[in-house]
Design a protein around this motif. Structure first.
Motif, PDB file in Angstrom:
ATOM      1  N   ILE A 124       0.883  -1.337   0.068  1.00 30.87           N
ATOM      2  CA  ILE A 124      -0.090   0.020  -0.106  1.00 30.87           C
ATOM      3  C   ILE A 124       1.030   1.313  -0.167  1.00 30.87           C
ATOM      4  CG2 ILE A 124      -1.497   1.268   1.375  1.00 30.87           C
ATOM      5  CD1 ILE A 124      -3.119  -1.203   1.958  1.00 30.87           C
ATOM      6  N   ALA A 125       1.959   1.217   0.862  1.00 39.24           N
ATOM      7  CA  ALA A 125       3.126   2.448   0.839  1.00 39.24           C
ATOM      8  C   ALA A 125       3.338   2.584  -0.593  1.00 39.24           C
ATOM      9  CB  ALA A 125       4.067   2.133   1.675  1.00 39.24           C
ATOM     10  N   TYR A 126       3.967   1.395  -1.131  1.00 46.16           N
ATOM     11  CA  TYR A 126       4.272   1.603  -2.800  1.00 46.16           C
ATOM     12  C   TYR A 126       3.274   2.222  -3.796  1.00 46.16           C
ATOM     13  CZ  TYR A 126       6.788   0.622  -7.061  1.00 46.16           C
ATOM     14  OH  TYR A 126       7.087   0.635  -8.300  1.00 46.16           O
ATOM     15  N   LEU A 127       1.912   1.527  -3.427  1.00 50.38           N
ATOM     16  CA  LEU A 127       1.041   2.346  -4.376  1.00 50.38           C
ATOM     17  C   LEU A 127       0.735   3.609  -4.148  1.00 50.38           C
ATOM     18  CD1 LEU A 127      -1.560  -0.888  -4.191  1.00 50.38           C
ATOM     19  CD2 LEU A 127      -0.500   0.111  -6.500  1.00 50.38           C
ATOM     20  N   THR A 128       0.732   4.089  -2.913  1.00 51.01           N
ATOM     21  CA  THR A 128       0.561   5.460  -2.441  1.00 51.01           C
ATOM     22  C   THR A 128       1.660   6.379  -3.128  1.00 51.01           C
ATOM     23  OG1 THR A 128      -0.271   4.878  -0.408  1.00 51.01           O
ATOM     24  CG2 THR A 128       0.417   7.315  -0.501  1.00 51.01           C
ATOM     25  N   ASP A 129       3.047   5.940  -3.023  1.00 51.90           N
ATOM     26  CA  ASP A 129       4.062   6.595  -3.926  1.00 51.90           C
ATOM     27  C   ASP A 129       3.705   6.649  -5.478  1.00 51.90           C
ATOM     28  OD1 ASP A 129       5.254   6.893  -1.138  1.00 51.90           O
ATOM     29  OD2 ASP A 129       6.685   5.440  -1.451  1.00 51.90           O
ATOM     30  N   LEU A 130       3.340   5.523  -5.972  1.00 51.70           N
ATOM     31  CA  LEU A 130       2.951   5.528  -7.375  1.00 51.70           C
ATOM     32  C   LEU A 130       2.173   6.508  -7.699  1.00 51.70           C
ATOM     33  CD1 LEU A 130       2.971   2.119  -8.974  1.00 51.70           C
ATOM     34  CD2 LEU A 130       3.513   4.163 -10.004  1.00 51.70           C
ATOM     35  N   GLY A 135       0.539  12.619  -9.658  1.00 53.75           N
ATOM     36  CA  GLY A 135       0.218  13.771  -9.321  1.00 53.75           C
ATOM     37  C   GLY A 135      -0.964  13.971  -8.366  1.00 53.75           C
ATOM     38  N   LEU A 136      -1.118  12.864  -7.638  1.00 52.79           N
ATOM     39  CA  LEU A 136      -2.139  13.017  -6.544  1.00 52.79           C
ATOM     40  C   LEU A 136      -1.594  13.665  -5.206  1.00 52.79           C
ATOM     41  CD1 LEU A 136      -4.248   9.584  -6.730  1.00 52.79           C
ATOM     42  CD2 LEU A 136      -5.115  12.051  -7.479  1.00 52.79           C
ATOM     43  N   ALA A 137      -2.405  14.388  -4.543  1.00 49.84           N
ATOM     44  CA  ALA A 137      -2.088  14.624  -3.289  1.00 49.84           C
ATOM     45  C   ALA A 137      -1.840  13.516  -2.455  1.00 49.84           C
ATOM     46  CB  ALA A 137      -2.995  15.557  -2.582  1.00 49.84           C
ATOM     47  N   PRO A 138      -1.123  13.586  -1.078  1.00 49.88           N
ATOM     48  CA  PRO A 138      -1.034  12.280  -0.507  1.00 49.88           C
ATOM     49  C   PRO A 138      -2.383  11.509   0.082  1.00 49.88           C
ATOM     50  CG  PRO A 138       0.605  13.903   0.300  1.00 49.88           C
ATOM     51  CD  PRO A 138      -0.307  14.570  -0.724  1.00 49.88           C
ATOM     52  N   ALA A 139      -3.047  12.199   0.388  1.00 44.58           N
ATOM     53  CA  ALA A 139      -4.290  11.582   1.050  1.00 44.58           C
ATOM     54  C   ALA A 139      -5.150  10.861  -0.364  1.00 44.58           C
ATOM     55  CB  ALA A 139      -5.388  12.778   1.797  1.00 44.58           C
ATOM     56  N   PRO A 140      -5.438  11.711  -1.138  1.00 38.91           N
ATOM     57  CA  PRO A 140      -6.124  10.952  -2.235  1.00 38.91           C
ATOM     58  C   PRO A 140      -5.323   9.686  -2.782  1.00 38.91           C
ATOM     59  CG  PRO A 140      -6.256  13.355  -2.556  1.00 38.91           C
ATOM     60  CD  PRO A 140      -5.616  12.962  -1.416  1.00 38.91           C
ATOM     61  N   ALA A 141      -4.094   9.667  -2.816  1.00 41.25           N
ATOM     62  CA  ALA A 141      -3.044   8.900  -3.313  1.00 41.25           C
ATOM     63  C   ALA A 141      -3.114   7.540  -2.296  1.00 41.25           C
ATOM     64  CB  ALA A 141      -1.768   9.331  -3.198  1.00 41.25           C
ATOM     65  N   ARG A 142      -3.269   7.797  -1.135  1.00 41.25           N
ATOM     66  CA  ARG A 142      -3.669   6.750  -0.305  1.00 41.25           C
ATOM     67  C   ARG A 142      -4.820   6.070  -0.396  1.00 41.25           C
ATOM     68  NH1 ARG A 142      -1.256   3.480   4.027  1.00 41.25           N
ATOM     69  NH2 ARG A 142      -3.204   2.745   5.349  1.00 41.25           N
ATOM     70  N   GLN A 144      -6.708   6.224  -3.111  1.00 43.33           N
ATOM     71  CA  GLN A 144      -6.486   5.208  -4.441  1.00 43.33           C
ATOM     72  C   GLN A 144      -5.639   3.945  -4.249  1.00 43.33           C
ATOM     73  OE1 GLN A 144      -8.232   6.010  -7.098  1.00 43.33           O
ATOM     74  NE2 GLN A 144      -7.490   4.289  -8.161  1.00 43.33           N
ATOM     75  N   ALA A 145      -4.714   4.090  -3.471  1.00 45.26           N
ATOM     76  CA  ALA A 145      -3.835   2.761  -3.115  1.00 45.26           C
ATOM     77  C   ALA A 145      -4.562   1.743  -2.529  1.00 45.26           C
ATOM     78  CB  ALA A 145      -2.655   3.078  -2.325  1.00 45.26           C
ATOM     79  N   VAL A 146      -5.481   2.140  -1.339  1.00 42.65           N
ATOM     80  CA  VAL A 146      -6.260   1.201  -0.921  1.00 42.65           C
ATOM     81  C   VAL A 146      -7.070   0.485  -1.632  1.00 42.65           C
ATOM     82  CG1 VAL A 146      -8.000   0.844   0.974  1.00 42.65           C
ATOM     83  CG2 VAL A 146      -5.693   1.984   1.619  1.00 42.65           C
ATOM     84  N   THR A 147      -8.097   1.522  -2.680  1.00 37.79           N
ATOM     85  CA  THR A 147      -8.919   1.046  -3.624  1.00 37.79           C
ATOM     86  C   THR A 147      -8.540  -0.080  -4.597  1.00 37.79           C
ATOM     87  OG1 THR A 147     -10.195   3.090  -3.397  1.00 37.79           O
ATOM     88  CG2 THR A 147     -10.441   1.582  -5.370  1.00 37.79           C
ATOM     89  N   ALA A 148      -7.106   0.193  -5.062  1.00 39.25           N
ATOM     90  CA  ALA A 148      -6.451  -0.533  -5.968  1.00 39.25           C
ATOM     91  C   ALA A 148      -6.142  -2.009  -5.283  1.00 39.25           C
ATOM     92  CB  ALA A 148      -5.086   0.121  -6.630  1.00 39.25           C
ATOM     93  N   TYR A 149      -5.577  -1.805  -4.190  1.00 38.67           N
ATOM     94  CA  TYR A 149      -5.195  -2.824  -3.488  1.00 38.67           C
ATOM     95  C   TYR A 149      -6.207  -3.963  -2.988  1.00 38.67           C
ATOM     96  CZ  TYR A 149      -2.064  -6.380  -0.901  1.00 38.67           C
ATOM     97  OH  TYR A 149      -1.640  -7.300  -0.430  1.00 38.67           O
ATOM     98  N   ALA A 150      -7.398  -3.408  -2.877  1.00 33.69           N
ATOM     99  CA  ALA A 150      -8.981  -4.106  -2.678  1.00 33.69           C
ATOM    100  C   ALA A 150      -9.176  -4.772  -4.153  1.00 33.69           C
ATOM    101  CB  ALA A 150      -9.976  -3.285  -2.137  1.00 33.69           C
ATOM    102  N   ALA A 151      -8.939  -4.117  -5.265  1.00 28.51           N
ATOM    103  CA  ALA A 151      -9.159  -4.534  -6.456  1.00 28.51           C
ATOM    104  C   ALA A 151      -8.540  -6.064  -6.591  1.00 28.51           C
ATOM    105  CB  ALA A 151      -9.309  -3.467  -7.294  1.00 28.51           C
ATOM    106  N   TYR A 152      -7.218  -5.601  -6.220  1.00 25.05           N
ATOM    107  CA  TYR A 152      -6.332  -6.726  -6.528  1.00 25.05           C
ATOM    108  C   TYR A 152      -6.614  -8.074  -5.779  1.00 25.05           C
ATOM    109  CZ  TYR A 152      -2.031  -9.325  -5.657  1.00 25.05           C
ATOM    110  OH  TYR A 152      -0.849 -10.585  -5.154  1.00 25.05           O
ATOM    111  N   LEU A 153      -6.872  -7.994  -4.355  1.00 25.10           N
ATOM    112  CA  LEU A 153      -7.327  -9.052  -3.671  1.00 25.10           C
ATOM    113  C   LEU A 153      -8.655  -9.653  -3.898  1.00 25.10           C
ATOM    114  CD1 LEU A 153      -6.325  -7.703   0.060  1.00 25.10           C
ATOM    115  CD2 LEU A 153      -5.076  -9.459  -1.491  1.00 25.10           C
ATOM    116  N   GLY A 154      -9.705  -8.874  -4.656  1.00 28.98           N
ATOM    117  CA  GLY A 154     -10.848  -9.301  -4.869  1.00 28.98           C
ATOM    118  C   GLY A 154     -10.755 -10.045  -6.365  1.00 28.98           C
ATOM    119  N   TRP A 155      -9.731  -9.503  -7.302  1.00 29.08           N
ATOM    120  CA  TRP A 155      -9.711 -10.224  -8.395  1.00 29.08           C
ATOM    121  C   TRP A 155      -8.823 -11.628  -8.177  1.00 29.08           C
ATOM    122  CZ3 TRP A 155     -10.099  -8.383 -13.493  1.00 29.08           C
ATOM    123  CH2 TRP A 155      -9.625  -9.053 -14.541  1.00 29.08           C
TER     124      TRP A 155
END
Length: 198
Positions: A124-130, A135-142, A144-155
């Motif tokens: 999640i830290a790596y995704l947040t950095d990505l 171009g996302l600010a830290p809070a939206p980046a975090r 988005q990272a959580v959303t992406a990781y949830a999508a990964y686990l669900g997939w």
């Protein structure tokens, strides 16, 4: 016939395969010895007990599926390309089918919990950095990272439990490729849209 000389990684890989098939309980020294054509003595030459094997196997999983991948992606300068490469690798063919889901299913096991926690935090830290690099600010980046990781686990869970119902999540085939490309596009597009609308 001489027995093959087994290494700790041989035992660890066998333990991860067993875990993918039947969870932590499936990691049995006797069963693994039989599968590998080895003796219990061979096992004890490398490990003090089953828990030591579990720890070694999970650390191998952490190294191969998180640390090494993040290191490889460090060579990709463009964050969009890095994001695409990450999702293509992570959501594509699993090294050991069902392993990730099996590990997550045993999140409260004493051997699994600390490794899974480290892996989840690192990913999640790596995704947040990505997403920050996109171009996302830290809070939206975090977020988005959580959303992406949830999508990964669900997939991965859909692939494990409902591949016949949802063939789009299969590891191979035209339908699977199209669905995977769509998911990757959406995970990147969402972040890019948020960054552009700042």
């Amino acid at each position: 016939m001489a027995r093959k000389h087994l290494t700790p990684p041989d035992w660890s890989t066998a333990a991860l395969r067993a875990m993918a098939r039947g969870g932590v309980a499936a990691v049995s020294v006797n069963a693994l010895a039989g599968e590998l054509g080895a003796t219990r003595g061979s096992f004890y030459w490398h490990f003090t007990d089953r828990d030591a094997l579990l720890r070694a196997a999970l650390e191998m999983w952490e190294q191969d599926n998180t640390t090494a991948l993040i290191s490889e992606l460090g060579d990709v300068p463009d964050p969009r390309q890095r994001l695409t490469a990450l999702f293509t690798t992570a959501l594509g063919q699993e090294g050991i089918t069902g392993l990730e889901s099996a590990i997550v299913a045993h999140a409260d096991h004493p051997a699994v919990a600390p490794v899974l926690r480290r892996v989840t935090e690192r990913r999640i830290a790596y995704l947040t950095d990505l997403y920050t690099d996109l171009g996302l600010a830290p809070a939206p980046a975090r977020r988005q990272a959580v959303t992406a990781y949830a999508a990964y686990l669900g997939w991965l869970e859909l692939r494990r439990s409902a591949c016949d119902i949802v063939p789009e999540v299969a590891a191979t085939g035209t339908t699977a490729t199209a669905a995977l490309e769509h998911l990757i596009t959406e995970l990147a597009r969402s972040a890019l849209h948020q960054a552009e609308s700042k």
